[in-house]
Design an enzyme around this catalytic site. Structure first.
Site, PDB file in Angstrom:
ATOM      1  N   CYS A 101     -78.467  17.084  14.083  1.00 42.66           N
ATOM      2  CA  CYS A 101     -79.675  16.812  14.849  1.00 42.66           C
ATOM      3  C   CYS A 101     -79.540  17.459  16.240  1.00 42.66           C
ATOM      4  CB  CYS A 101     -79.949  15.311  14.920  1.00 42.66           C
ATOM      5  SG  CYS A 101     -81.620  14.911  15.508  1.00 42.66           S
TER       6      CYS A 101
ATOM      7  N   HIS B 265     -80.915  14.814   8.947  1.00 37.31           N
ATOM      8  CA  HIS B 265     -79.986  13.686   9.076  1.00 37.31           C
ATOM      9  C   HIS B 265     -79.313  13.417   7.725  1.00 37.31           C
ATOM     10  CE1 HIS B 265     -81.022  12.136  13.112  1.00 37.31           C
ATOM     11  NE2 HIS B 265     -82.198  12.707  12.865  1.00 37.31           N
TER      12      HIS B 265
ATOM     13  N   GLU C 111     -76.945  11.445   7.094  1.00 38.70           N
ATOM     14  CA  GLU C 111     -76.632  10.013   6.963  1.00 38.70           C
ATOM     15  C   GLU C 111     -77.831   9.208   6.478  1.00 38.70           C
ATOM     16  OE1 GLU C 111     -78.279  10.208  11.178  1.00 38.70           O
ATOM     17  OE2 GLU C 111     -77.362  11.543   9.693  1.00 38.70           O
TER      18      GLU C 111
END
Length: 205
Positions: free
Chosen positions: A80, A187, A189
């Site tokens: 990011c 992202h 995650e």
């Protein structure tokens, strides 16, 4: 050992939890000596570009991080805003970036093809993969999907460094790989099995 760089910006715990779920050993590094023994580095980041760069500079970690990445060639992944920090600078602020991957971070609002679209670019989007990229060497179908949340995008100076693009009014550089230095705007995650596979591939490089 995977070291997640903690300079006060980014959700460190989310990455610690994800690597644990994958059965991979990772630790938080919030001071220079905590980077000792790193075989992989993760540089997360959220928020404003200048704030992230200032936080990294003030943390005391930057010089040791540069020794490992630029000197010892330890593989690193910026995520990011952590990806945006790899550039020379950003239109979001005035501070110089790390300049590890030649390029500039630009606003979607400044591009006529995306200026009228909702901001930020938020939600799931397809990645269009470029051939021969190690981050996507195995475990991916033709069109993997990742979660995005950003209003600025990385514009690589050398398009040979672009490992994948995504489309938001136009095709923007979503993943860059320059040797052992990698950056992802999405992202991992928050991207389910696609994100897990991306991080596993990074660790196995």
């Amino acid at each position: 050992m995977i070291r997640i760089v903690d300079y006060g910006v980014g959700n460190i715990q989310a990455f610690l939890n994800l690597f644990k779920r994958l059965g991979l050993q990772a630790e938080r590094a919030d001071r220079p000596d905590a980077l000792q023994g790193a075989t992989r580095l993760v540089l997360p980041g959220v928020g404003h570009f200048d704030h992230a760069m200032r936080s990294l500079n003030d943390s005391g970690i930057r010089s040791r991080l540069e020794e490992l990445v630029l000197g010892a060639k330890v593989p690193v992944m910026g995520i990011c805003v952590g990806m945006q920090m790899l550039a020379s600078g950003s239109d979001e602020g005035s501070m110089p970036g790390l300049n590890w991957v030649p390029g500039r971070v630009r606003a979607f609002s400044s591009n006529p093809q995306s200026a009228l679209l909702p901001m930020p670019h938020m939600g799931w989007n397809d990645l269009q993969l470029r051939g021969g990229r190690k981050l996507f060497s195995h475990g991916f179908d033709d069109v993997p999907q990742f979660y995005f949340l950003h209003s600025y995008y990385f514009d690589a100076e050398e398009k040979a460094d672009v490992a994948a693009t995504a489309h938001y009014g136009f095709d923007f550089d979503a993943v860059v790989s320059r040797g052992h230095i990698h950056g992802v705007q999405c992202h991992p995650e928050k991207s389910h099995h696609w994100g897990e596979q991306l991080l596993k591939n990074f660790v196995e490089l």
